[in-house]
Design a protein around this motif. Structure first.
Motif, PDB file in Angstrom:
ATOM      1  N   LEU A 150       0.852  -1.195   0.000  1.00 47.75           N
ATOM      2  CA  LEU A 150       0.000   0.000   0.000  1.00 47.75           C
ATOM      3  C   LEU A 150       0.883   1.238   0.000  1.00 47.75           C
ATOM      4  O   LEU A 150       1.708   1.426   0.900  1.00 47.75           O
ATOM      5  CB  LEU A 150      -0.904   0.013   1.233  1.00 47.75           C
ATOM      6  N   GLN A 151       0.721   2.097  -0.994  1.00 47.79           N
ATOM      7  CA  GLN A 151       1.531   3.303  -1.096  1.00 47.79           C
ATOM      8  C   GLN A 151       0.746   4.495  -0.547  1.00 47.79           C
ATOM      9  O   GLN A 151      -0.308   4.862  -1.072  1.00 47.79           O
ATOM     10  CB  GLN A 151       1.941   3.566  -2.542  1.00 47.79           C
ATOM     11  N   VAL A 152       1.267   5.083   0.540  1.00 52.95           N
ATOM     12  CA  VAL A 152       0.653   6.236   1.195  1.00 52.95           C
ATOM     13  C   VAL A 152       1.753   7.244   1.477  1.00 52.95           C
ATOM     14  O   VAL A 152       2.862   6.874   1.881  1.00 52.95           O
ATOM     15  CB  VAL A 152      -0.046   5.823   2.516  1.00 52.95           C
ATOM     16  N   GLY A 153       1.462   8.529   1.269  1.00 55.83           N
ATOM     17  CA  GLY A 153       2.476   9.559   1.472  1.00 55.83           C
ATOM     18  C   GLY A 153       2.732   9.851   2.935  1.00 55.83           C
ATOM     19  O   GLY A 153       1.794  10.013   3.723  1.00 55.83           O
ATOM     20  N   ALA A 154       4.025   9.912   3.314  1.00 56.53           N
ATOM     21  CA  ALA A 154       4.427  10.357   4.652  1.00 56.53           C
ATOM     22  C   ALA A 154       4.829  11.823   4.535  1.00 56.53           C
ATOM     23  O   ALA A 154       5.863  12.149   3.953  1.00 56.53           O
ATOM     24  CB  ALA A 154       5.586   9.515   5.165  1.00 56.53           C
ATOM     25  N   ILE A 155       4.029  12.707   5.070  1.00 56.41           N
ATOM     26  CA  ILE A 155       4.235  14.150   4.903  1.00 56.41           C
ATOM     27  C   ILE A 155       4.812  14.727   6.190  1.00 56.41           C
ATOM     28  O   ILE A 155       4.240  14.575   7.266  1.00 56.41           O
ATOM     29  CB  ILE A 155       2.914  14.853   4.547  1.00 56.41           C
ATOM     30  N   ARG A 156       5.942  15.407   6.048  1.00 51.82           N
ATOM     31  CA  ARG A 156       6.663  15.940   7.200  1.00 51.82           C
ATOM     32  C   ARG A 156       7.005  17.406   6.977  1.00 51.82           C
ATOM     33  O   ARG A 156       6.849  17.917   5.869  1.00 51.82           O
ATOM     34  CB  ARG A 156       7.957  15.132   7.392  1.00 51.82           C
ATOM     35  N   PRO A 157       7.467  18.113   8.020  1.00 49.39           N
ATOM     36  CA  PRO A 157       7.931  19.477   7.827  1.00 49.39           C
ATOM     37  C   PRO A 157       9.071  19.497   6.796  1.00 49.39           C
ATOM     38  O   PRO A 157       9.810  18.514   6.664  1.00 49.39           O
ATOM     39  CB  PRO A 157       8.454  19.872   9.218  1.00 49.39           C
ATOM     40  N   PRO A 158       9.232  20.556   6.015  1.00 45.85           N
ATOM     41  CA  PRO A 158       8.497  21.823   6.116  1.00 45.85           C
ATOM     42  C   PRO A 158       7.190  21.860   5.333  1.00 45.85           C
ATOM     43  O   PRO A 158       6.543  22.915   5.267  1.00 45.85           O
ATOM     44  CB  PRO A 158       9.491  22.815   5.508  1.00 45.85           C
ATOM     45  N   THR A 159       6.765  20.731   4.729  1.00 46.76           N
ATOM     46  CA  THR A 159       5.510  20.729   3.983  1.00 46.76           C
ATOM     47  C   THR A 159       4.324  20.987   4.898  1.00 46.76           C
ATOM     48  O   THR A 159       3.346  21.627   4.499  1.00 46.76           O
ATOM     49  CB  THR A 159       5.337  19.385   3.252  1.00 46.76           C
ATOM     50  N   VAL A 160       4.393  20.470   6.131  1.00 48.23           N
ATOM     51  CA  VAL A 160       3.371  20.743   7.150  1.00 48.23           C
ATOM     52  C   VAL A 160       4.082  21.307   8.368  1.00 48.23           C
ATOM     53  O   VAL A 160       5.303  21.152   8.514  1.00 48.23           O
ATOM     54  CB  VAL A 160       2.579  19.468   7.518  1.00 48.23           C
ATOM     55  N   PRO A 161       3.361  21.967   9.274  1.00 49.39           N
ATOM     56  CA  PRO A 161       4.012  22.527  10.468  1.00 49.39           C
ATOM     57  C   PRO A 161       4.672  21.452  11.328  1.00 49.39           C
ATOM     58  O   PRO A 161       4.258  20.288  11.337  1.00 49.39           O
ATOM     59  CB  PRO A 161       2.851  23.200  11.214  1.00 49.39           C
ATOM     60  N   ARG A 162       5.687  21.853  12.070  1.00 50.16           N
ATOM     61  CA  ARG A 162       6.375  20.929  12.965  1.00 50.16           C
ATOM     62  C   ARG A 162       5.394  20.352  13.983  1.00 50.16           C
ATOM     63  O   ARG A 162       4.550  21.061  14.516  1.00 50.16           O
ATOM     64  CB  ARG A 162       7.516  21.655  13.685  1.00 50.16           C
ATOM     65  N   GLY A 163       5.509  19.064  14.209  1.00 48.99           N
ATOM     66  CA  GLY A 163       4.604  18.389  15.143  1.00 48.99           C
ATOM     67  C   GLY A 163       3.321  17.915  14.516  1.00 48.99           C
ATOM     68  O   GLY A 163       2.466  17.355  15.202  1.00 48.99           O
ATOM     69  N   GLU A 164       3.157  18.133  13.184  1.00 46.35           N
ATOM     70  CA  GLU A 164       1.938  17.719  12.499  1.00 46.35           C
ATOM     71  C   GLU A 164       2.232  16.782  11.323  1.00 46.35           C
ATOM     72  O   GLU A 164       1.509  16.763  10.331  1.00 46.35           O
ATOM     73  CB  GLU A 164       1.161  18.940  12.008  1.00 46.35           C
ATOM     74  N   ALA A 165       3.299  15.977  11.445  1.00 47.36           N
ATOM     75  CA  ALA A 165       3.589  14.986  10.411  1.00 47.36           C
ATOM     76  C   ALA A 165       2.410  14.034  10.292  1.00 47.36           C
ATOM     77  O   ALA A 165       1.713  13.748  11.272  1.00 47.36           O
ATOM     78  CB  ALA A 165       4.864  14.220  10.761  1.00 47.36           C
ATOM     79  N   ARG A 166       2.201  13.507   9.092  1.00 44.93           N
ATOM     80  CA  ARG A 166       0.976  12.758   8.842  1.00 44.93           C
ATOM     81  C   ARG A 166       1.130  11.775   7.697  1.00 44.93           C
ATOM     82  O   ARG A 166       2.063  11.866   6.888  1.00 44.93           O
ATOM     83  CB  ARG A 166      -0.148  13.729   8.479  1.00 44.93           C
ATOM     84  N   LEU A 167       0.189  10.853   7.645  1.00 46.54           N
ATOM     85  CA  LEU A 167      -0.037  10.093   6.433  1.00 46.54           C
ATOM     86  C   LEU A 167      -1.076  10.849   5.622  1.00 46.54           C
ATOM     87  O   LEU A 167      -2.144  11.191   6.132  1.00 46.54           O
ATOM     88  CB  LEU A 167      -0.553   8.687   6.744  1.00 46.54           C
ATOM     89  N   ARG A 168      -0.740  11.136   4.372  1.00 47.50           N
ATOM     90  CA  ARG A 168      -1.700  11.804   3.470  1.00 47.50           C
ATOM     91  C   ARG A 168      -2.324  10.719   2.603  1.00 47.50           C
ATOM     92  O   ARG A 168      -1.744  10.276   1.623  1.00 47.50           O
ATOM     93  CB  ARG A 168      -1.012  12.865   2.625  1.00 47.50           C
ATOM     94  N   ILE A 169      -3.505  10.291   2.996  1.00 45.01           N
ATOM     95  CA  ILE A 169      -4.228   9.231   2.291  1.00 45.01           C
ATOM     96  C   ILE A 169      -5.125   9.886   1.250  1.00 45.01           C
ATOM     97  O   ILE A 169      -5.882  10.809   1.563  1.00 45.01           O
ATOM     98  CB  ILE A 169      -5.068   8.408   3.277  1.00 45.01           C
ATOM     99  N   THR A 170      -5.019   9.442   0.006  1.00 45.31           N
ATOM    100  CA  THR A 170      -5.875   9.983  -1.042  1.00 45.31           C
ATOM    101  C   THR A 170      -6.701   8.862  -1.661  1.00 45.31           C
ATOM    102  O   THR A 170      -6.197   7.767  -1.903  1.00 45.31           O
ATOM    103  CB  THR A 170      -5.050  10.690  -2.137  1.00 45.31           C
TER     104      THR A 170
END
Length: 384
Positions: free
Chosen positions: A338-358
């Motif tokens: 399963l390919q899911v994006g791991a989004i981290r700073p600086p794309t998102v604010p620090r402390g808000e890293a996430r999986l971006r599921i589309t």
């Protein structure tokens, strides 16, 4: 004293060391067949549609693999003209202008419209291309709190009355999946004598009664003066456009440097996009299936207590906090196919890293259940 040539390799090494130490190093992953894609932006499943591939091949055979020049030299072909007309019709604007990428569309538009005297007001979570476009123009961007109309109102009220003002926002925010309050932004902008620019990259084709996005025909030129859309997401091809008044488009043709000095998009891509517009018009059930998939995924995720953000678009972020957690979760999912994006700073604010599921219209329930089952197992697996 001038720096030695050896200083450059050290600068590169120091930057790489710092980024790796922060857990922010980006890796290019080669997508392979057999992986279920929950990372891309092909929301309607058109990128692999054989009708688009056939149209692209036919366009290339008839008109060549490339345009051969910029639009203002000899690269503006009939297929480009036809596509611009169709895009203007889709979003209910007098004219549209093609750009090679969405990034270039935003850079070119802001560079052409703004200068050091322009007051630009941007949502805090706007796409990097919007922020960079204002910088390129030498304009100062004042950032209002995300989707906070009161904060925008206060900033506009404090701005010099003689300055040209431009309010800029994403339509659908690419990392959060939430949608700007277009009506509220339009009302406040009009009250303060500002133009409103919306980048509807992730809404076009998905939202609206006709796939015309979160702005589209519902908000005319008098409410949203500058509308940007991309073709490489829900439409499945590549490139971008800006839509608006006759005067706006002529101004961009004259002054938008990324438009003036770039080779026009390959004619086969324009032909494929025309085919995509035909599919979107003829098959509204694709948007209906996508809405059903979003509703099903969110319902099941809530049952599993997965911490999704509040989004009714195909972008379903699962906020984990730390970058290391996002990388671990994405790695385990990849091991499961399963390919899911791991989004981290600086794309998102620090402390808000996430999986971006589309999600896509072409995902069936089996695909969605496979992802949900894998997500449900992850917290326990990762803490062991």
């Amino acid at each position: 004293m001038a720096s030695s040539p050896q200083a450059w390799p050290q600068r590169l090494a120091d930057a790489a060391t710092w980024r790796r130490a922060q857990g922010l190093w980006r890796e290019r992953l080669t997508s392979t067949r057999g992986m279920l894609d929950f990372a891309g932006n092909d929301y309607l499943g058109l990128a692999a549609d054989p009708r688009l591939a056939k149209a692209q091949a036919a366009g290339a055979r008839r008109l060549g693999a490339g345009a051969g020049a910029s639009h203002l030299v000899s690269g503006h072909l009939e297929v480009h003209e036809a596509l611009e007309r169709r895009l203007a019709e889709l979003v209910g604007r007098p004219r549209a202008l093609l750009f090679s990428t969405g990034y270039m569309a935003n850079l070119g538009t802001l560079q052409a419209l703004c200068d050091s005297e322009t007051q630009v007001f941007q949502d805090r979570l706007n796409h990097a291309s919007l922020l960079d476009g204002a910088k390129l123009a030498g304009a100062r961007s004042r950032r209002f709190h995300h989707r906070d109309l009161d904060d925008l109102d206060r900033l506009l009220a404090r701005a010099p009355s003689e300055a040209a003002r431009l309010v800029v926002s994403d339509g659908v925010f690419s990392m959060d999946g939430d949608v700007a309050n277009i009506g509220g932004l339009a009302e406040i902008s009009a009250r303060h004598g500002a133009w409103l620019m919306i980048d509807d990259a992730h809404g076009l084709g998905v939202l609206g009664a006709h796939g015309d996005g979160c702005v589209g025909r519902a908000h005319g030129v008098e409410h949203v003066a500058v509308l940007v859309g991309t073709l490489g997401k829900a439409l499945g091809t590549g490139g971008a456009f800006v839509a608006g008044s006759e005067a706006l488009i002529e101004h961009l043709i004259q002054f938008a440097r990324p438009y003036v000095y770039t080779t026009a998009q390959p004619p086969g891509v324009a032909a494929a996009t025309l085919a995509a517009l035909d599919v979107i018009a003829a098959e509204p059930e694709r948007r209906e299936r996508l809405r059903d998939n979003i509703a099903y995924f969110r319902h099941e995720a809530a049952r599993l207590d997965l911490p999704l953000t509040d989004s009714f678009t195909p972008i379903q972020p699962l906020v984990l906090g730390e970058s290391e957690a996002a990388l671990r979760w994405a790695g385990r999912l990849r091991e499961a196919g399963l390919q899911v994006g791991a989004i981290r700073p600086p794309t998102v604010p620090r402390g808000e890293a996430r999986l971006r599921i589309t999600l896509r219209a072409t995902h069936d329930r089996e695909c969605l259940d496979r992802l949900l089952e894998a997500l449900a197992r992850l917290p326990g697996e990762i803490t062991r």
